[in-house]
Design an enzyme around this catalytic site. Sequence first.
Site, PDB file in Angstrom:
ATOM      1  N   SER A 154      39.493  31.281  43.173  1.00 15.88           N
ATOM      2  CA  SER A 154      40.106  30.042  42.684  1.00 15.88           C
ATOM      3  C   SER A 154      40.243  29.102  43.879  1.00 15.88           C
ATOM      4  CB  SER A 154      41.508  30.365  42.145  1.00 15.88           C
ATOM      5  OG  SER A 154      42.258  29.185  41.951  1.00 15.88           O
ATOM      6  N   TYR A 165      49.798  34.617  42.065  1.00 15.45           N
ATOM      7  CA  TYR A 165      48.413  34.180  41.830  1.00 15.45           C
ATOM      8  C   TYR A 165      47.753  33.804  43.155  1.00 15.45           C
ATOM      9  CZ  TYR A 165      44.579  31.738  39.412  1.00 15.45           C
ATOM     10  OH  TYR A 165      43.346  31.327  38.948  1.00 15.45           O
TER      11      TYR A 165
END
Length: 262
Positions: A144, A157
């Site tokens: 990401s 995350y």
Amino acid sequence: MLSYHKMKTVLITGSTSGIGLGIAREFAKTRQYNIIFNGLETNGGEIAATIGHEFGIGSMYSGANMLKPEELRQMVNDGVVKFGKIDVLINNAGIQHVSPIEDFPDEKWNAIIGINLTSAFYLSKAVWPGMKERKFGRIINIASAHGLVASEFKSAYVASKHGIVGFTKTLGLEGAPFNITCNAICPGYVKTPLVEKQIADQAKAHNLSESEVVNKVMLMKQAVKEFITVESLGQMALFLASENANTITGTAIPIDGGWNAQ
Ligand code: NAD
């Protein structure tokens, strides 16, 4: 058409939704890969069968849970029994939870690290001996933009995605003598169920409309004010999986509308 055993085989985790499904479709369109689908969606078997039929490729579905190492090993074994080998592994399954650190639930932290990071360790370890023996392997981790930079309230995350970028570098080094490459793709925002949930949550939390959340919160950090497409991620994954990409390894490639350029 090549027989299933002569084609390459790609295993894509979390490929019955969102980005994984989009990547699977790009691989399917080439008609050069068998696909092992995975994900928790209850129509996973149907998705695998429909895409297999539509493109005339071999396909199968496994509902292996990323949090259960024995199910991950079984998925790899089942794939090898059906297609003879696994040439490309795409670690894509992932979840998100947004919360300030003091309220961040312990079980969410553990699930995010387990699904987004540790599953990639188990799966890479399981496919590695076959790749090493055949002197060909491609491992692609869907990290990401949050593998390279942080945002507040996404502690687990961001930790998981920075972790997978480090893991990618290590496997890139270890795989080099065996023509196994390992790379991470670092997308900005892609409009998938994972992000649609965040849009709805943030709209509630900030008392904004959903379009205000998209324009004022989400795409604020991207120079290109557009969601990233699953097709662009699939095309990048296809190139990384190709023979021509043999010297690209250990990298983290942003496809993030310029987010990381700032
Ligand atoms: P999604 O929710 O549409 O899909 C996630 C997939 O993972 C689903 O198939 C789901 O069933 C599967 N999954 C979740 N938990 C699982 C478990 N325990 N076992 C097996 N499968 C499990 O989300 P998405 O947006 O397509 O996300 C895919 C990946 O891309 C994730 O790793 C995510 O972090 C990453 N990513 C997404 C975005 C984005 O904006 N959507 C941006 C950057 C990175």
